[in-house]
Design a protein around this motif. Structure first.
Motif, PDB file in Angstrom:
ATOM      1  N   GLY B 118       0.817  -1.199   0.000  1.00 14.63           N
ATOM      2  CA  GLY B 118       0.000   0.000   0.000  1.00 14.63           C
ATOM      3  C   GLY B 118       0.846   1.242   0.000  1.00 14.63           C
ATOM      4  O   GLY B 118       2.034   1.201  -0.364  1.00 14.63           O
ATOM      5  N   TRP B 119       0.235   2.335   0.368  1.00 15.43           N
ATOM      6  CA  TRP B 119       0.962   3.596   0.476  1.00 15.43           C
ATOM      7  C   TRP B 119       0.345   4.466   1.550  1.00 15.43           C
ATOM      8  O   TRP B 119      -0.806   4.284   1.915  1.00 15.43           O
ATOM      9  CB  TRP B 119       0.999   4.342  -0.864  1.00 15.43           C
ATOM     10  N   ARG B 120       1.143   5.385   2.015  1.00 17.35           N
ATOM     11  CA  ARG B 120       0.713   6.329   3.043  1.00 17.35           C
ATOM     12  C   ARG B 120       1.149   7.720   2.619  1.00 17.35           C
ATOM     13  O   ARG B 120       2.311   7.928   2.255  1.00 17.35           O
ATOM     14  CB  ARG B 120       1.379   5.965   4.370  1.00 17.35           C
ATOM     15  N   THR B 391       5.394   4.269  -0.181  1.00 17.38           N
ATOM     16  CA  THR B 391       4.803   2.948  -0.411  1.00 17.38           C
ATOM     17  C   THR B 391       5.383   1.948   0.592  1.00 17.38           C
ATOM     18  O   THR B 391       6.409   2.194   1.220  1.00 17.38           O
ATOM     19  CB  THR B 391       5.088   2.455  -1.838  1.00 17.38           C
TER      20      THR B 391
END
Lengths: 428, 428
Positions: B118-120, B391
């Motif tokens: 995912g990503w932040r 990511t």
């Protein structure tokens, strides 16, 4: 020998600050050479590209043979071992699936004043991707640039890659085929960037260029930035591996060297709260270097490698943020808690079982990431890099009546009377 | 006289292509001067900034008085007419509401192979915004840069603006106050960009710099790009107004001149299928110019203005896309249908009742937009420009077993054995 730093040392703060500021990017001044190549390609098109390709890549080529034919691309598949077909296809599928989740959403709403506003995303029409030739000619580069472009909806995706002495990596051609690249040209260097920017008789121009390259390619992208879009200014690669006492020194050694083997100026850093682990990992690095006989990795580790010992992993977050590493491997028991405490990293590899190499090839997230502390202000390549956003505004008569007078007042205050007139004439 | 083109002319294609390619950006070579200023500020910090400010802005200043005090900023409000307070506050509220909708979403998911990815998103820590001084010192510039930064969550937002002869626009200070700017310095030019990049004794460095500026400011941003983030390469502004026979010539004239009055090299273009409307609009432009006595707008309209007549508005979409205008005003009966047929524009103003000036001040969308055909590959300023995405990848043992062998195989094929080892040692 890699540099050794410890937060227990009295002079740590100063030495760490120097370490963070030390540049690894060599300032080769190629700007004049690149400016000449760019001007030549702009003026003479295909003729310049052919001349420069003969000179730099030592091969015969004509405007007619610059482009790889469908038969040449199809033949590449047969030159690849079958198990590599499957590996590349798995990688392409996983990268595509991850990037499909990045497609941005449009917005369209009417507010309480009766003013409609929003934005619409659309793909960039024509995109060029540059893939290096020679030893650094990687199919993973193709997948990581081409797949996000095609997920974005780019209608014409062009790849250029130099083929020194006529040699091409069939994996690169097959990866381009898998990723849906539309045209492939055997052109490299600054001449490829100029050809993609201005177009030649054979190569139609593109709107944006992405992909890594040597100093000439990077300088050409920098000079032409604005005329075309580019992805980023990329420097040498780096990894910061944070490890606790439960980490495996042999695994850590391979992680460090997988970065170091990219480039003589790559950087691999180990940060740990366990001095014994640090010692055993350094030994494992040396043993692995001896086993691999890896000159590039040995030089990178000796010149730019570092082992940073902290008294407690609680000290790690501000140090990680100061380094803002391209790759951050968290070989610790609770990587999620550490991730929550840090702000700057290109990509994070969580836990003992996630080597960074998984991210290079097959994990899904993009491996094109900000280097040289640029994770403080920039991000890895994504689908949005192959799109652009058009905003819009739609005033009803009521909406204009509600906000128009304030806009006209501000325009007058800024000394822009025609701005004010464009509102007041509609309010009259 | 503005240039006149008609799709009915036999030589239209060639003349239109020349018109599209004609550059308005003057190539002032200020690179050596800027490099000297940058080096001086980097080496001498505050002392250089003070010297350069005395020289270029003809005013006495010390390191201690570079920063505006809270009292100076508070006093600015009292120098502004009360109705302007309300206008600025309405603008700030509307811009904030629109940009709040741009906050990007995080992503965190586990796939069928047991691999979490995912990503932040996170805000950039420290951001600098540059606001020009003198005649082009606009509060709207402050709002359009500072509000998206604060919506993004930037923790320290610094503004620099030159105050030639000690003069400052109180609206600029009040807009900064409204937008939540944390520090304001009376510094301009390349020295401001260098100070924000490297820091001085008084000004702590930032990670990214946004905002417009003159040739020196633009060149400094270009030279320091990579060391800091920047927003974009901006050129002279432009508008394309597409009008049908129901449009009002006086309104169109004000729309065209509201762009032309920005800059002697700004560009205003009218495109219409009604030759009579074209004639009446040109007359209205002349009458408005006479009424306003606007020298800048008159020169821009005469040198770079254009009237393009089309036989039918069906001919417009490809012409619009070729121009890829910063601002596109659709003064036509069905703007939505036209919007659906075009791909490249920075921002679109829909229908007879939406003057572009509403977007400059109060509509909500950002007025910082790609110029010079760059809407083909880039977007206006947004909240995401003040954030970056990290990511992440997290392999379970099962996940690594599922994809690791393919990754190791690809690493071997790329000639990167340590990459392969970092996987196979964990699989063993």
């Amino acid at each position: 020998m890699p540099i050794e730093l410890s937060t227990a040392d009295a002079d740590f703060a100063g030495r760490f600050a120097d370490f963070v500021d030390a540049g690894r990017e060599t300032a080769t001044d190629v700007s004049a050479v690149v400016a000449g190549i760019v001007a030549d390609v702009r003026a003479r098109g295909d003729a310049a590209v052919v001349d420069l390709t003969r000179r730099f890549d030592r091969m015969e080529v004509t405007a007619q043979t610059l482009r790889f034919t469908g038969a040449e691309i199809a033949a590449a598949k047969d030159r690849i071992e079958p198990d590599l077909h499957a590996a590349l296809e798995l990688a392409a599928d996983r990268i595509r699936a991850f990037h499909a989740g990045q497609l941005p959403a449009d917005h369209d709403a009417v507010d309480a004043q009766g003013i409609r506003a929003g934005w619409r995303w659309s793909a960039i029409d024509d995109v060029g991707i540059y893939v290096p030739g020679g030893l650094a000619s990687y199919p993973s580069t193709v997948l990581m640039n081409a797949i996000p472009a095609k997920v974005a909806g780019v209608r014409r995706l062009v790849m250029t890659t130099p083929t020194p002495g006529g040699t091409v990596n069939p994996l690169v051609l097959y990866a381009a085929h898998l990723a849906g690249v539309d045209e492939i040209y055997r052109v490299g260097g600054a001449q490829a960037i100029a050809a993609l920017t201005f177009g030649t008789g054979t190569i139609a121009p593109v709107d944006k260029i992405t992909g890594p390259g040597n100093a000439y390619v990077a300088e050409a992208k920098r000079q032409l930035y604005g005329r075309v879009g580019i992805d980023m200014v990329a420097g040498p690669s780096e990894i910061l591996v944070v490890a606790d006492s439960a980490a495996n020194p042999d695994w850590l050694a391979a992680d460090l060297l997988s970065q170091a083997e990219h480039d003589r100026v790559a950087q691999a850093i180990l940060m740990t709260d366990d001095t014994d682990l640090a010692r055993r990992t350094a030994q494992a690095v040396d043993a692995t270097l001896d086993a691999l006989g890896a000159d590039v990795a040995r030089e990178s580790w000796a010149r730019f490698g570092a082992i940073i010992t902290v008294r407690s992993l609680d000290e790690a977050p501000p140090l990680i943020d100061a380094l803002a590493p391209e790759h951050l491997a968290l070989s610790i028991a609770d990587p999620q808690a550490m991730f929550a405490r840090i702000r700057h990293a290109g990509s994070v590899f969580m836990g003992y079982r996630t080597p960074e190499a998984i991210g290079d090839y097959i994990g899904g997230p993009n491996h094109t990431l900000p280097t040289g502390r640029r994770a403080r202000f920039s991000s890895g390549l994504s689908v949005a890099d192959f799109m652009k956003r058009t905003t819009f505004l739609d005033c009803s008569a009521e909406g204009l009546a509600a906000v128009g007078p304030a806009a006209a007042r501000l325009a007058e205050a800024e000394g822009l009377p025609a701005h004010a007139l464009s509102v007041t004439r509609r309010l009259g």
